[in-house]
Write an enzyme that holds these catalytic residues in place. Structure first.
Site, PDB file in Angstrom:
ATOM      1  N   TYR A 156     -10.535  12.809  55.762  1.00 32.79           N
ATOM      2  CA  TYR A 156      -9.274  12.295  56.290  1.00 32.79           C
ATOM      3  C   TYR A 156      -9.296  10.786  56.510  1.00 32.79           C
ATOM      4  CZ  TYR A 156      -7.254  16.924  56.940  1.00 32.79           C
ATOM      5  OH  TYR A 156      -6.721  18.171  56.724  1.00 32.79           O
ATOM      6  N   LYS A 197     -20.122  23.422  56.947  1.00 35.34           N
ATOM      7  CA  LYS A 197     -20.449  23.948  55.616  1.00 35.34           C
ATOM      8  C   LYS A 197     -21.755  23.311  55.149  1.00 35.34           C
ATOM      9  CE  LYS A 197     -19.506  26.665  52.191  1.00 35.34           C
ATOM     10  NZ  LYS A 197     -19.780  28.103  52.367  1.00 35.34           N
ATOM     11  N   ASP A 238     -17.036  29.143  56.821  1.00 35.36           N
ATOM     12  CA  ASP A 238     -16.349  30.270  56.205  1.00 35.36           C
ATOM     13  C   ASP A 238     -16.583  31.543  57.004  1.00 35.36           C
ATOM     14  OD1 ASP A 238     -18.974  29.849  55.447  1.00 35.36           O
ATOM     15  OD2 ASP A 238     -18.721  30.521  53.388  1.00 35.36           O
ATOM     16  N   ASP A 296      -8.888  20.785  61.269  1.00 33.75           N
ATOM     17  CA  ASP A 296      -7.448  20.854  61.005  1.00 33.75           C
ATOM     18  C   ASP A 296      -7.061  22.277  60.607  1.00 33.75           C
ATOM     19  OD1 ASP A 296      -4.819  20.205  60.545  1.00 33.75           O
ATOM     20  OD2 ASP A 296      -5.203  18.957  58.800  1.00 33.75           O
ATOM     21  N   ASP A 305      -5.125  25.327  63.210  1.00 31.68           N
ATOM     22  CA  ASP A 305      -3.882  26.013  62.846  1.00 31.68           C
ATOM     23  C   ASP A 305      -4.099  27.518  62.764  1.00 31.68           C
ATOM     24  OD1 ASP A 305      -2.573  23.617  62.734  1.00 31.68           O
ATOM     25  OD2 ASP A 305      -1.767  23.895  60.724  1.00 31.68           O
TER      26      ASP A 305
END
Length: 480
Positions: free
Chosen positions: A130, A177, A210, A234, A238
């Site tokens: 980002y 990850k 994951d 992010d 959500d």
């Protein structure tokens, strides 16, 4: 003597922003908290005035003075501006930590109703993909740089633990990850594992991102606080808001050493703007987070409890399930105000203490290395040659160089030396050159000479030095 009122910069924003901001301000005023508001402009109107960031200078000066912001959703209209005003604010004031709490709310029906979810996502807010550092390396291949720093990892990990302690929480998961992105995501994991023992009262655990998403869909009640990198955060934040009713109920705080920005995370919903239909819950709860941040803890508890009592009473805005006779934005606001001072039957007030933020970093943060060694170079080349032909040409260019061609990859897959696997090729090759002699030395002069030779025949667009720090390889291995 009447205490001085704390000034808050207010950014009403776009679309439904002014409506939900007005709702939150009316409720905050009704608590009697010692605050006053300074309304400023940002977002669509700023862009339309030709301000590239959408944020006027007067707004920046207000934030610098007041250091606390309550804002509505900001748009970046198509055809205006070059960057999101939201991202600009976070970067400009280095609000490095995004805190997104979600909890089960009374009367808000979801697939997880009754499981008493109460989860906080603590998201690094400045770095990662980002940062928006992107390039078209060839007309058909794009690159984005994922930058993760030790400083950024330390700050977000310490913030997550500090927040957990302030809210009396028991556990912090670190979601990364790192099994694939061993250096970037791995840096957060290793930093977390080094810092966690400083907080012995909090259970700490690393989890792959994951698997974390999978577990959130299966058994979300196992989580308390989750700290993660920017893009992962992010997505997860959500996801978790969806578990408890959606973005209309999701408050957030963007925390920095100097400035804190509190906002609902939903969009500007232009289709219902001005119709008095917006759900102001997320912005109201963001206002409660703001009150707690500035030391108005009693007012913050009153606001949160009044929202819960209002929902328990069956009052619904039109976006909530079961809203046969939906309340307007102003009706919902008046109901919350009338319930100030009441206590929820299902979720009594929590005990909070002040969040002890990590100290600000002064100067340039340098992670020292006792030794470093340059062992090779990756050169990214644009070419329509097949791998074997390209390798043959590159090997001819390095006959007198201290480095030799080790491998070539295409979209991450090694295509030279040849393997039996056939991959779809694009005109973008990573060509790795390493020292012929492990005892040899490589410097900038040799690299520049090699680049000159390569550049005489091929277009190259990117270079990465292959380094060792303290004897450890500081670059990813080639993918077979």
């Amino acid at each position: 003597m009447t205490p001085a009122k704390r000034k808050i910069t207010i950014l009403p924003g776009d679309g439904i922003g002014p409506e939900v901001i007005d709702a939150a301000l009316a409720i905050i005023n009704a608590t009697g908290a010692a605050v006053e508001f300074e309304k400023c402009e940002a977002g669509a109107r700023g862009f339309q005035k030709g301000i590239p960031t959408g944020i006027p200078r007067e707004t920046i000066q207000s934030i610098e003075r007041n250091r606390v912001v309550l804002k509505g959703p900001l748009e970046t209209p198509i055809g205006y501006g070059s960057r999101s005003a939201n991202v600009t604010l976070r970067t400009l004031f280095e609000t490095y930590g995004n805190i997104r709490p979600v909890r089960e709310l009374p009367g808000v029906q979801t697939a997880f109703t009754g499981r008493q979810l109460d989860i906080v996502i603590v998201r690094e807010n400045i770095e990662d993909l980002y940062a928006g550092i992107e390039y078209m390396q060839t007309p058909g291949v794009a690159e984005s740089l994922k930058l993760i720093s030790r400083e950024g990892c330390e700050k977000i990990v310490k913030l997550a633990f500090a927040f957990a302690i302030a809210e009396g929480r028991k556990a912090v998961h670190c979601a990364t990850k790192s099994n694939i992105l061993k250096l970037t995501e791995g840096l957060l994991q290793h930093t977390f594992e080094e810092i966690a023992p400083e907080y012995p009262s909090i259970t700490s655990k690393h989890i792959l991102i994951d698997n974390c998403a999978h577990q959130l869909a299966m058994r979300p009640e196992q989580f308390d606080v989750i700290v993660t990198t920017n893009m992962n955060g992010d997505i997860l934040s959500d996801l978790t808001s969806g578990l408890t009713g959606g973005l209309g109920f999701a408050p957030s705080a963007n925390i920095g050493n100097d400035v804190a920005i509190f906002e609902a995370v939903h969009g500007s919903a232009p289709d219902i703007a001005g119709k008095n239909k917006a759900n102001p819950t997320a912005l109201i709860l963001s206002g409660a987070m703001m009150l707690r941040h500035i030391g108005e803890g009693n007012a913050a508890n009153d606001v949160e409890q009044a929202v819960l009592v209002t929902l328990e009473s069956g009052i619904r805005t039109s976006d909530m399930m079961g809203a046969d006779k939906p309340a307007s934005t102003t009706e919902f606001t008046h109901a919350v105000i009338s319930n100030l001072g009441k206590v929820s039957k299902l979720s009594p007030p929590k005990k909070y203490t002040k969040v002890e933020l990590p100290p600000a970093q002064l100067g340039v943060n340098v992670v020292p290395a006792n030794s470093r060694r340059l062992t090779g170079i990756d050169i990214y080349i644009e070419s329509d040659l097949e791998p074997k032909a390209l390798a043959s040409e590159l090997e001819k260019l390095t006959t007198t160089s201290p480095v030799s061609l080790q491998m070539i990859s295409n979209r991450g897959a090694m295509v030279f030396p040849a393997s039996d696997r056939r991959v779809s090729l694009v005109d973008h090759y990573r060509c790795r050159f390493v020292l012929r002699d492990t005892a040899g030395k490589l410097g900038d002069a040799e690299i520049l000479s090699l680049l000159g030779s390569v550049g005489n025949k091929y277009k190259w667009m990117h270079v990465e030095k292959l380094q060792e720090f303290d004897g450890e390889q500081a670059y990813s291995k080639s993918q077979v």
